[in-house]
Scaffold this motif. Structure first.
Motif, PDB file in Angstrom:
ATOM      1  N   PHE A   1       0.824  -1.209   0.000  1.00 26.22           N
ATOM      2  CA  PHE A   1       0.000   0.000   0.000  1.00 26.22           C
ATOM      3  C   PHE A   1       0.855   1.254   0.000  1.00 26.22           C
ATOM      4  N   LYS A   2       0.177   2.370  -0.210  1.00 29.04           N
ATOM      5  CA  LYS A   2       0.816   3.682  -0.289  1.00 29.04           C
ATOM      6  C   LYS A   2       0.110   4.623   0.685  1.00 29.04           C
ATOM      7  N   LEU A   3       0.853   5.555   1.249  1.00 28.84           N
ATOM      8  CA  LEU A   3       0.298   6.564   2.150  1.00 28.84           C
ATOM      9  C   LEU A   3       0.487   7.955   1.559  1.00 28.84           C
ATOM     10  N   MET A   4      -0.515   8.800   1.737  1.00 32.33           N
ATOM     11  CA  MET A   4      -0.391  10.215   1.367  1.00 32.33           C
ATOM     12  C   MET A   4      -0.838  11.061   2.550  1.00 32.33           C
ATOM     13  N   LEU A   5       0.038  11.938   2.981  1.00 35.51           N
ATOM     14  CA  LEU A   5      -0.256  12.874   4.055  1.00 35.51           C
ATOM     15  C   LEU A   5      -0.451  14.247   3.432  1.00 35.51           C
ATOM     16  N   ARG A   6      -1.524  14.919   3.838  1.00 33.49           N
ATOM     17  CA  ARG A   6      -1.813  16.254   3.310  1.00 33.49           C
ATOM     18  C   ARG A   6      -1.970  17.236   4.467  1.00 33.49           C
ATOM     19  N   ALA A   7      -1.467  18.444   4.259  1.00 30.78           N
ATOM     20  CA  ALA A   7      -1.704  19.540   5.203  1.00 30.78           C
ATOM     21  C   ALA A   7      -2.267  20.702   4.402  1.00 30.78           C
ATOM     22  N   TYR A   8      -3.467  21.150   4.765  1.00 32.15           N
ATOM     23  CA  TYR A   8      -4.132  22.230   4.043  1.00 32.15           C
ATOM     24  C   TYR A   8      -3.861  23.563   4.732  1.00 32.15           C
ATOM     25  N   LEU A   9      -3.534  24.554   3.923  1.00 31.28           N
ATOM     26  CA  LEU A   9      -3.017  25.833   4.407  1.00 31.28           C
ATOM     27  C   LEU A   9      -1.832  25.561   5.340  1.00 31.28           C
ATOM     28  N   PRO A  10      -0.788  24.937   4.791  1.00 31.45           N
ATOM     29  CA  PRO A  10       0.337  24.510   5.633  1.00 31.45           C
ATOM     30  C   PRO A  10       1.030  25.679   6.318  1.00 31.45           C
ATOM     31  N   GLY A  11       1.596  25.391   7.486  1.00 31.27           N
ATOM     32  CA  GLY A  11       2.284  26.402   8.264  1.00 31.27           C
ATOM     33  C   GLY A  11       3.643  26.759   7.693  1.00 31.27           C
ATOM     34  N   ARG A  12       4.249  27.780   8.271  1.00 34.75           N
ATOM     35  CA  ARG A  12       5.521  28.302   7.786  1.00 34.75           C
ATOM     36  C   ARG A  12       6.617  27.240   7.773  1.00 34.75           C
ATOM     37  N   ALA A  13       6.643  26.344   8.766  1.00 37.45           N
ATOM     38  CA  ALA A  13       7.685  25.309   8.816  1.00 37.45           C
ATOM     39  C   ALA A  13       7.609  24.386   7.601  1.00 37.45           C
ATOM     40  N   VAL A  14       6.400  24.139   7.107  1.00 32.91           N
ATOM     41  CA  VAL A  14       6.233  23.320   5.904  1.00 32.91           C
ATOM     42  C   VAL A  14       6.721  24.099   4.691  1.00 32.91           C
ATOM     43  N   LEU A  15       6.273  25.327   4.566  1.00 35.49           N
ATOM     44  CA  LEU A  15       6.635  26.144   3.401  1.00 35.49           C
ATOM     45  C   LEU A  15       8.129  26.403   3.324  1.00 35.49           C
ATOM     46  N   ASP A  16       8.786  26.482   4.470  1.00 35.77           N
ATOM     47  CA  ASP A  16      10.232  26.722   4.502  1.00 35.77           C
ATOM     48  C   ASP A  16      11.042  25.432   4.382  1.00 35.77           C
ATOM     49  N   GLY A  17      10.368  24.278   4.346  1.00 35.89           N
ATOM     50  CA  GLY A  17      11.064  23.007   4.233  1.00 35.89           C
ATOM     51  C   GLY A  17      11.675  22.517   5.526  1.00 35.89           C
ATOM     52  N   GLU A  18      11.268  23.118   6.654  1.00 34.04           N
ATOM     53  CA  GLU A  18      11.836  22.729   7.947  1.00 34.04           C
ATOM     54  C   GLU A  18      11.087  21.566   8.597  1.00 34.04           C
ATOM     55  N   TYR A  19       9.823  21.369   8.221  1.00 37.41           N
ATOM     56  CA  TYR A  19       9.036  20.292   8.826  1.00 37.41           C
ATOM     57  C   TYR A  19       9.293  18.986   8.088  1.00 37.41           C
ATOM     58  N   HIS A  20       9.509  17.900   8.844  1.00 31.96           N
ATOM     59  CA  HIS A  20       9.698  16.580   8.266  1.00 31.96           C
ATOM     60  C   HIS A  20       8.734  15.600   8.924  1.00 31.96           C
ATOM     61  N   VAL A  21       8.052  14.830   8.093  1.00 35.09           N
ATOM     62  CA  VAL A  21       7.129  13.821   8.599  1.00 35.09           C
ATOM     63  C   VAL A  21       7.941  12.689   9.226  1.00 35.09           C
ATOM     64  N   PRO A  22       7.523  12.199  10.400  1.00 39.91           N
ATOM     65  CA  PRO A  22       8.247  11.079  11.027  1.00 39.91           C
ATOM     66  C   PRO A  22       8.189   9.829  10.160  1.00 39.91           C
ATOM     67  N   PRO A  23       9.148   8.927  10.313  1.00 39.86           N
ATOM     68  CA  PRO A  23       9.112   7.685   9.517  1.00 39.86           C
ATOM     69  C   PRO A  23       8.002   6.754   9.993  1.00 39.86           C
ATOM     70  N   VAL A  24       7.512   5.951   9.058  1.00 38.62           N
ATOM     71  CA  VAL A  24       6.568   4.881   9.396  1.00 38.62           C
ATOM     72  C   VAL A  24       7.397   3.736   9.966  1.00 38.62           C
ATOM     73  N   MET A  25       7.068   3.323  11.178  1.00 37.09           N
ATOM     74  CA  MET A  25       7.876   2.303  11.858  1.00 37.09           C
ATOM     75  C   MET A  25       7.158   0.948  11.890  1.00 37.09           C
ATOM     76  N   LYS A  26       7.870  -0.096  11.492  1.00 35.88           N
ATOM     77  CA  LYS A  26       7.339  -1.458  11.571  1.00 35.88           C
ATOM     78  C   LYS A  26       7.399  -1.922  13.021  1.00 35.88           C
ATOM     79  N   VAL A  27       6.274  -2.430  13.535  1.00 35.63           N
ATOM     80  CA  VAL A  27       6.247  -2.908  14.913  1.00 35.63           C
ATOM     81  C   VAL A  27       6.160  -4.425  14.990  1.00 35.63           C
ATOM     82  N   SER A  28       5.764  -5.083  13.932  1.00 35.74           N
ATOM     83  CA  SER A  28       5.779  -6.557  13.907  1.00 35.74           C
ATOM     84  C   SER A  28       5.576  -7.062  12.481  1.00 35.74           C
TER      85      SER A  28
END
Length: 200
Positions: A173-200
């Motif tokens: 499968f594939k995941l898509m994360l969206r932020a509408y009217l993103p904040g300044r950290a997103v626009l400046d490239g400072e925000y990073h989405v955490p990794p998807v972690m396998k738990v089992s």
């Protein structure tokens, strides 16, 4: 007229046109793939671009955006991140269980809302027992005691965490994360989405 078409069909001119058209199509795809790669930033397995939809984009960039993200908003209206891999770089599969952990205050900054959507690798929604293909701001997700948030992605309900469950299909499968009217950290490239972690 039929005789002319028959003659042309067997001619080298028509064959040359067909071969030229196929080569042009393949070359255009190679160039657009290179443009997409150059405009994409990948961190923690999540890929994003802020260039689509911007005024002044050249024809190659516009074509690449139209092919990969049709009808995409400009980044000031919506930011998009996609992934098909976990934090270790392995393909996301419903045969495994995952968690996406947002530390306190680290949800995608926005002035509207955010959402996380799961699809098959082609991009189609997948059927599941609770008819849920996305979660986000308006999903009634339950935070942890420390203010962090966990989203569980697996094919069976996570015991005690059903409110934060995004059901996975049995295959990839594939995941898509969206932020509408993103904040300044997103626009400046400072925000990073955490990794998807396998738990089992």
């Amino acid at each position: 007229m039929v005789n002319i078409l028959t003659m042309l069909a067997g001619s080298h001119v028509v064959q040359g046109i067909i071969v030229g058209a196929v080569l042009a199509f393949l070359t255009a795809n190679i160039i657009m793939n290179a443009v997409v790669k150059a405009m994409t930033t990948t961190v923690n397995g999540w890929s994003t671009t802020t260039k689509c939809g911007q005024p002044g984009n050249g024809i190659l960039l516009r074509a690449a955006c139209a092919r990969n993200l049709p009808a995409v908003n400009v980044v000031q209206e919506a930011a998009y991140w996609t992934t098909t891999v976990d934090g270790a770089g392995h393909r996301l599969s419903g045969q495994r269980n995952y968690v996406l952990h947002f530390p306190e205050g680290q949800l995608p900054p926005n002035d509207a809302f955010w959402s996380l959507t799961m699809t098959d690798v082609v991009g189609y929604m997948v059927s599941n027992p609770i008819d849920r293909s996305s979660v986000g701001t308006r999903s009634g997700l339950v935070q942890n005691a420390d203010g962090s948030l966990d989203i569980y992605m697996q094919s069976t309900a996570p015991a005690g965490h059903e409110s934060n469950w995004l059901p996975a299909p049995t295959g990839y499968f594939k995941l898509m994360l969206r932020a509408y009217l993103p904040g300044r950290a997103v626009l400046d490239g400072e925000y990073h989405v955490p990794p998807v972690m396998k738990v089992s």
